[in-house]
Write a protein that holds these residues in place. Structure first.
Motif, PDB file in Angstrom:
ATOM      1  N   GLY A 400       0.819  -1.206   0.000  1.00 47.57           N
ATOM      2  CA  GLY A 400       0.000   0.000   0.000  1.00 47.57           C
ATOM      3  C   GLY A 400       0.848   1.248   0.000  1.00 47.57           C
ATOM      4  N   PRO A 401       0.226   2.417   0.107  1.00 43.82           N
ATOM      5  CA  PRO A 401       0.952   3.696   0.073  1.00 43.82           C
ATOM      6  C   PRO A 401       2.008   3.784   1.167  1.00 43.82           C
ATOM      7  CG  PRO A 401      -1.418   4.044  -0.104  1.00 43.82           C
ATOM      8  CD  PRO A 401      -1.225   2.607   0.244  1.00 43.82           C
ATOM      9  N   GLY A 402       3.216   4.168   0.764  1.00 44.56           N
ATOM     10  CA  GLY A 402       4.312   4.300   1.717  1.00 44.56           C
ATOM     11  C   GLY A 402       5.211   3.089   1.767  1.00 44.56           C
ATOM     12  N   VAL A 404       7.703   0.687  -0.052  1.00 44.27           N
ATOM     13  CA  VAL A 404       8.558   0.689  -1.240  1.00 44.27           C
ATOM     14  C   VAL A 404       9.499  -0.505  -1.184  1.00 44.27           C
ATOM     15  CG1 VAL A 404       8.459   3.173  -1.527  1.00 44.27           C
ATOM     16  CG2 VAL A 404      10.261   2.177  -0.112  1.00 44.27           C
ATOM     17  N   GLY A 405      10.027  -0.857  -2.308  1.00 43.24           N
ATOM     18  CA  GLY A 405      11.017  -1.927  -2.371  1.00 43.24           C
ATOM     19  C   GLY A 405      10.451  -3.301  -2.109  1.00 43.24           C
ATOM     20  N   GLY A 406       9.165  -3.494  -2.369  1.00 43.65           N
ATOM     21  CA  GLY A 406       8.566  -4.812  -2.187  1.00 43.65           C
ATOM     22  C   GLY A 406       8.427  -5.245  -0.750  1.00 43.65           C
ATOM     23  N   VAL A 407       8.364  -4.284   0.170  1.00 41.32           N
ATOM     24  CA  VAL A 407       8.305  -4.611   1.600  1.00 41.32           C
ATOM     25  C   VAL A 407       6.986  -5.265   1.985  1.00 41.32           C
ATOM     26  CG1 VAL A 407       8.124  -3.570   3.886  1.00 41.32           C
ATOM     27  CG2 VAL A 407      10.002  -2.934   2.385  1.00 41.32           C
ATOM     28  N   GLY A 408       5.866  -4.757   1.494  1.00 41.62           N
ATOM     29  CA  GLY A 408       4.566  -5.188   1.975  1.00 41.62           C
ATOM     30  C   GLY A 408       4.101  -6.522   1.433  1.00 41.62           C
ATOM     31  N   LEU A 409       3.182  -7.156   2.169  1.00 40.41           N
ATOM     32  CA  LEU A 409       2.595  -8.438   1.788  1.00 40.41           C
ATOM     33  C   LEU A 409       1.288  -8.198   1.034  1.00 40.41           C
ATOM     34  CD1 LEU A 409       4.565  -9.178   4.146  1.00 40.41           C
ATOM     35  CD2 LEU A 409       2.943 -10.967   4.790  1.00 40.41           C
ATOM     36  N   ASP A 410       1.109  -8.883  -0.100  1.00 41.95           N
ATOM     37  CA  ASP A 410      -0.171  -8.826  -0.786  1.00 41.95           C
ATOM     38  C   ASP A 410      -1.098  -9.883  -0.197  1.00 41.95           C
ATOM     39  OD1 ASP A 410       0.658 -11.256  -1.850  1.00 41.95           O
ATOM     40  OD2 ASP A 410       1.164 -10.431  -3.813  1.00 41.95           O
ATOM     41  N   GLU A 439      -0.299  -5.003   9.466  1.00 40.16           N
ATOM     42  CA  GLU A 439      -0.309  -3.553   9.547  1.00 40.16           C
ATOM     43  C   GLU A 439      -0.703  -3.022   8.170  1.00 40.16           C
ATOM     44  OE1 GLU A 439       2.293   0.371  10.879  1.00 40.16           O
ATOM     45  OE2 GLU A 439       3.354  -1.521  10.527  1.00 40.16           O
ATOM     46  N   ALA A 440      -1.956  -2.613   8.066  1.00 44.91           N
ATOM     47  CA  ALA A 440      -2.494  -2.114   6.805  1.00 44.91           C
ATOM     48  C   ALA A 440      -2.184  -0.629   6.669  1.00 44.91           C
ATOM     49  CB  ALA A 440      -4.002  -2.349   6.743  1.00 44.91           C
ATOM     50  N   ASN A 441      -2.178  -0.159   5.442  1.00 48.04           N
ATOM     51  CA  ASN A 441      -1.821   1.222   5.156  1.00 48.04           C
ATOM     52  C   ASN A 441      -3.065   2.071   4.911  1.00 48.04           C
ATOM     53  OD1 ASN A 441       1.262   0.998   4.842  1.00 48.04           O
ATOM     54  ND2 ASN A 441       0.469  -0.688   3.602  1.00 48.04           N
ATOM     55  N   ILE A 442      -3.115   3.213   5.593  1.00 49.30           N
ATOM     56  CA  ILE A 442      -4.217   4.158   5.420  1.00 49.30           C
ATOM     57  C   ILE A 442      -3.835   5.131   4.317  1.00 49.30           C
ATOM     58  CG2 ILE A 442      -5.675   5.868   6.543  1.00 49.30           C
ATOM     59  CD1 ILE A 442      -4.738   4.698   9.245  1.00 49.30           C
ATOM     60  N   ASP A 443      -4.622   5.151   3.232  1.00 50.99           N
ATOM     61  CA  ASP A 443      -4.285   6.086   2.164  1.00 50.99           C
ATOM     62  C   ASP A 443      -4.755   7.497   2.520  1.00 50.99           C
ATOM     63  OD1 ASP A 443      -7.006   6.367   1.529  1.00 50.99           O
ATOM     64  OD2 ASP A 443      -6.914   4.984  -0.173  1.00 50.99           O
ATOM     65  N   ALA A 444      -4.532   8.442   1.633  1.00 45.62           N
ATOM     66  CA  ALA A 444      -4.812   9.853   1.924  1.00 45.62           C
ATOM     67  C   ALA A 444      -6.278  10.120   2.207  1.00 45.62           C
ATOM     68  CB  ALA A 444      -4.334  10.727   0.769  1.00 45.62           C
ATOM     69  N   ASP A 445      -7.161   9.252   1.713  1.00 48.46           N
ATOM     70  CA  ASP A 445      -8.604   9.441   1.916  1.00 48.46           C
ATOM     71  C   ASP A 445      -9.137   8.657   3.113  1.00 48.46           C
ATOM     72  OD1 ASP A 445      -8.832  11.121  -0.324  1.00 48.46           O
ATOM     73  OD2 ASP A 445      -8.900   9.377  -1.660  1.00 48.46           O
ATOM     74  N   GLY A 446      -8.266   7.899   3.772  1.00 49.77           N
ATOM     75  CA  GLY A 446      -8.700   7.135   4.926  1.00 49.77           C
ATOM     76  C   GLY A 446      -9.102   5.710   4.609  1.00 49.77           C
ATOM     77  N   ASP A 447      -8.933   5.308   3.351  1.00 52.18           N
ATOM     78  CA  ASP A 447      -9.243   3.929   2.962  1.00 52.18           C
ATOM     79  C   ASP A 447      -8.027   3.038   3.198  1.00 52.18           C
ATOM     80  OD1 ASP A 447     -11.809   4.654   2.056  1.00 52.18           O
ATOM     81  OD2 ASP A 447     -10.992   5.282   0.111  1.00 52.18           O
ATOM     82  N   LEU A 448      -8.266   1.719   3.273  1.00 51.00           N
ATOM     83  CA  LEU A 448      -7.182   0.768   3.458  1.00 51.00           C
ATOM     84  C   LEU A 448      -6.850   0.092   2.137  1.00 51.00           C
ATOM     85  CD1 LEU A 448      -8.114  -0.953   6.848  1.00 51.00           C
ATOM     86  CD2 LEU A 448      -6.969   1.218   6.420  1.00 51.00           C
ATOM     87  N   LEU A 460      -6.193  -9.647  14.120  1.00 50.84           N
ATOM     88  CA  LEU A 460      -6.069  -8.251  14.540  1.00 50.84           C
ATOM     89  C   LEU A 460      -5.540  -7.423  13.380  1.00 50.84           C
ATOM     90  CD1 LEU A 460      -4.748  -6.925  17.911  1.00 50.84           C
ATOM     91  CD2 LEU A 460      -3.734  -6.034  15.805  1.00 50.84           C
ATOM     92  N   VAL A 461      -6.075  -6.218  13.229  1.00 49.43           N
ATOM     93  CA  VAL A 461      -5.636  -5.311  12.168  1.00 49.43           C
ATOM     94  C   VAL A 461      -5.178  -3.996  12.785  1.00 49.43           C
ATOM     95  CG1 VAL A 461      -6.312  -3.983  10.131  1.00 49.43           C
ATOM     96  CG2 VAL A 461      -7.162  -6.319  10.444  1.00 49.43           C
ATOM     97  N   VAL A 462      -3.911  -3.665  12.537  1.00 46.98           N
ATOM     98  CA  VAL A 462      -3.384  -2.343  12.852  1.00 46.98           C
ATOM     99  C   VAL A 462      -3.416  -1.546  11.553  1.00 46.98           C
ATOM    100  CG1 VAL A 462      -1.384  -1.021  13.645  1.00 46.98           C
ATOM    101  CG2 VAL A 462      -1.854  -3.264  14.633  1.00 46.98           C
ATOM    102  N   ALA A 463      -3.980  -0.362  11.583  1.00 46.46           N
ATOM    103  CA  ALA A 463      -4.013   0.498  10.399  1.00 46.46           C
ATOM    104  C   ALA A 463      -3.204   1.753  10.692  1.00 46.46           C
ATOM    105  CB  ALA A 463      -5.442   0.865  10.033  1.00 46.46           C
ATOM    106  N   SER A 464      -2.234   2.063   9.812  1.00 45.39           N
ATOM    107  CA  SER A 464      -1.308   3.158  10.075  1.00 45.39           C
ATOM    108  C   SER A 464      -1.099   4.012   8.830  1.00 45.39           C
ATOM    109  CB  SER A 464       0.055   2.615  10.513  1.00 45.39           C
ATOM    110  OG  SER A 464      -0.057   1.667  11.551  1.00 45.39           O
ATOM    111  N   PRO A 465      -0.870   5.316   9.009  1.00 38.15           N
ATOM    112  CA  PRO A 465      -0.484   6.176   7.888  1.00 38.15           C
ATOM    113  C   PRO A 465       1.023   6.106   7.654  1.00 38.15           C
ATOM    114  CG  PRO A 465      -0.756   7.512   9.848  1.00 38.15           C
ATOM    115  CD  PRO A 465      -1.043   6.093  10.256  1.00 38.15           C
ATOM    116  N   HIS A 466       1.418   5.890   6.414  1.00 36.94           N
ATOM    117  CA  HIS A 466       2.839   5.856   6.071  1.00 36.94           C
ATOM    118  C   HIS A 466       3.196   6.829   4.959  1.00 36.94           C
ATOM    119  CE1 HIS A 466       2.480   1.766   7.970  1.00 36.94           C
ATOM    120  NE2 HIS A 466       3.627   2.159   8.499  1.00 36.94           N
TER     121      HIS A 466
END
Length: 597
Positions: A400-402, A404-410, A439-448, A460-466
């Motif tokens: 998700g947003p923030g 880079v480099g293939g860090v996140g899990l699909d 740890e899900a990513n919160i986009d600029a509009d507040g969506d995941l 459990l879901v942690v949602a964070s802005p990155h």
């Protein structure tokens, strides 16, 4: 203290200088090595004594880097690093403290304009010179100019997480000295503020000169700034450390006085005056029969002035609790001493029963080598079990947003990891419940960025802005409110996205976010990473007053980072959080009930 952090800092500097001079690939290798040296359980200087092969056993430390580590431990310098410093004689730390200015930018601006310092960067931006450099423009130049004040301020303050280990080492050293009856930190570090100026130490002793002499000979001290009768200052790991020695029967009053804050002390002194008493660093005195007692000079210098402050009958001073008790106050925890209602609460007997580090029963936000962590699931779970936790949650980054480099899990990787988490849980001998989260990513509009179907299958879901951390207050507030209202979000992670002394992050309406979280049944995280401490004390207090739940998590990427939990707990205490307010201070059954609610 081991020298792991010191060596890692040199490797990070190596990486920055290599990147600034246009070298590819190597900077990443040096940064990975630095991270693993920092996290390695063994002291790197001990490994260096055994030779390069022993150092090379650290993950991602190859032969070339191992040789440089041994060279640094043995000589205090690295020849190749010194050559890079000569090639690029810039204040890299100061320049990269400006948000948006990385090592490559530093290298480009040095080559084009000869910029080496923050002052030169500011002057060039004000003169419109930066926008004339190829690859830059007016917008970039203005952003640099806008962010310089924050960078300059950040250089004047030390992060709590950098200063506290130095303070702890000093406390340990002083405690072992003959003649030291008691020693404590004071000032902002004792109030656990996110940043501090200097480290202040207070010793109770009848011996002064021998302790000053021993303190200036402290092996961790880089140099002595000054030394006198009952006082001394040294520099250790780049931070000034001030020592003051007082008489044992004055220690409590001195500790209260030098802990502060100034506003809290004024409020407490006014209460003393109302009762015909005088409170200063020497004690609490009954001055009802003393003429002009409140006109005496309070200063740290000279016996004549000091004597002038010891007027009247001393009624308290040996202990801090005794000082507060003599003023008909509950003893105020240092974290609350900011004149935000704590004196009135202490007078009325309604100070909160604050959460303590030992109350935490599990970590709800951790990472493994499935994303950007450095250790396997099994290693992180085992480390949590060793700390006596009842439960542990694996929450690697999702795409998700923030990221880079293939860090996140699909979605597919998240499903695959669920089996790996279950397998790891079965291999741990200690009784610890292992949950699978993200740890899900919160986009600029507040969506995941992760699908609802995938989120629904997680424990459990942690949602964070990155990303998008420069939003205005209204947009940031709407974004975070939308996230906490999401039906699958359990914890709002590091809500502002700030990095202390690096970037300010979002500036939301914390009361609005807190009220939304309370209504939605979503916990607000205090991220205990010393670079974050986010939410801060003010945000926590807004959450507590709104009836929202707090989660104190380490965001650990390595086992040793579990130890950062203390920074999160004390930050929560600054927000008046009690044990009942903290989600992961609850039993497993109560945690699961919250998650199912």
């Amino acid at each position: 203290m081991s020298r792991n952090d010191e060596v890692a800092d040199r490797l990070d500097e190596f990486a920055d200088l290599l990147e600034a001079t246009g070298v590819e690939y190597k900077p990443t290798a040096y940064r990975r090595a630095a991270e693993n040296v920092r996290d390695h359980p063994a002291a790197v200087e001990a490994l260096a004594e055994e030779g390069e092969d022993a150092v090379g056993e650290i993950d991602r430390v190859g032969d070339a880097i191992a040789a440089k580590i041994v060279e640094y431990v043995e000589t205090g310098s690295i020849e190749e690093l010194e050559e890079l410093r000569e090639t690029l004689p810039v204040d890299m730390a100061a320049l990269t403290a400006v948000e948006g200015v990385g090592p490559k930018t530093v290298g480009s601006l040095y080559e084009a304009l000869g910029i080496t310092t923050l002052d030169e960067l500011e002057a060039a931006a004000e003169a419109g010179e930066i926008q004339e450099v190829s690859g830059f423009g007016a917008t970039t130049e203005q952003n640099i100019l806008d962010n310089i004040p924050f960078a300059r301020e950040s250089r004047e303050r030390t992060r709590l997480g950098d200063a506290r280990p130095v303070a702890d080492a000093a406390l340990s050293y002083l405690t072992a000295l003959d003649g030291v009856e008691v020693v404590e930190v004071c000032g902002s570090i004792r109030r656990w503020k996110a940043t501090i100026g200097d480290i202040d130490l207070l010793v109770a002793s009848d011996a002064r000169d021998p302790i000053v002499e021993a303190f200036t000979a402290w092996p961790d001290a880089d140099d002595t700034i000054e030394a006198g009768t009952g006082k001394a200052s040294v520099r250790a790991d780049g931070t000034r450390v001030d020592l003051r020695i007082v008489d044992p029967d004055e220690f409590g009053a001195a500790l209260q006085y030098f802990t502060g804050s100034r506003a809290h002390n004024v409020a407490v002194r006014n209460r003393a005056i109302e009762r015909g008493l005088k409170l200063n660093e020497y004690g609490l005195f009954d001055v009802r029969d003393v003429d002009d007692a409140d006109e005496s000079i309070e200063t740290d210098d000279g016996s004549a002035e000091a004597t002038a402050t010891r007027v009247g009958e001393r009624v308290a001073g040996g202990t801090e609790d005794g000082v507060y008790e003599a003023l008909d106050l509950e003893s105020v925890p240092p974290e609350l001493r900011e004149d935000t209602g704590e004196v009135a609460a202490a007078a009325e007997g309604r100070l909160p029963d604050l959460v303590a580090p030992g109350d935490i029963r599990g970590d709800l936000h951790t990472h493994t080598d499935w994303s950007d962590g450095g250790f396997a699931i099994e290693e992180m779970v085992a480390a949590a079990a060793e700390r006596g936790y009842d439960y542990h949650v694996v929450t690697d980054h999702a795409t998700g947003p923030g990221m880079v480099g293939g860090v996140g899990l699909d979605e597919a990787a998240i499903a695959e990891q669920a089996d790996a988490v279950a397998a790891a849980a079965g291999e741990v001998e200690d009784a610890i419940e292992v949950l699978h989260g993200i740890e899900a990513n919160i986009d600029a509009d507040g969506d995941l960025a992760t699908s609802d179907e995938t989120l629904a299958d997680l424990d459990l879901v942690v949602a964070s802005p990155h990303s998008g951390l420069g939003q205005d207050t209204e947009s940031a507030t709407e974004r975070l409110v939308s996230a906490v209202d999401h039906p699958h979000v359990d914890v709002l992670g590091h809500p502002t996205g700030r990095l202390i002394n690096e970037r300010p992050g979002l500036d939301p309406d914390v009361e609005a976010v807190a009220e939304a979280a309370a209504s939605a049944g979503t916990a607000i995280e205090v991220n205990a990473n010393p670079a974050r401490l986010d939410a801060d004390g003010g945000f926590v207090r807004a959450a507590v007053e709104a009836g929202a739940t707090i989660a104190v998590n380490t965001d650990a990427h390595a086992p040793r980072e579990f130890d950062n939990v203390r920074y999160g707990v004390h930050t929560a205490r600054r927000g008046w959080a009690e044990t009942a307010d903290v989600l992961n201070a609850r039993s497993l059954d109560d945690l699961l009930a919250f998650l199912d609610g």
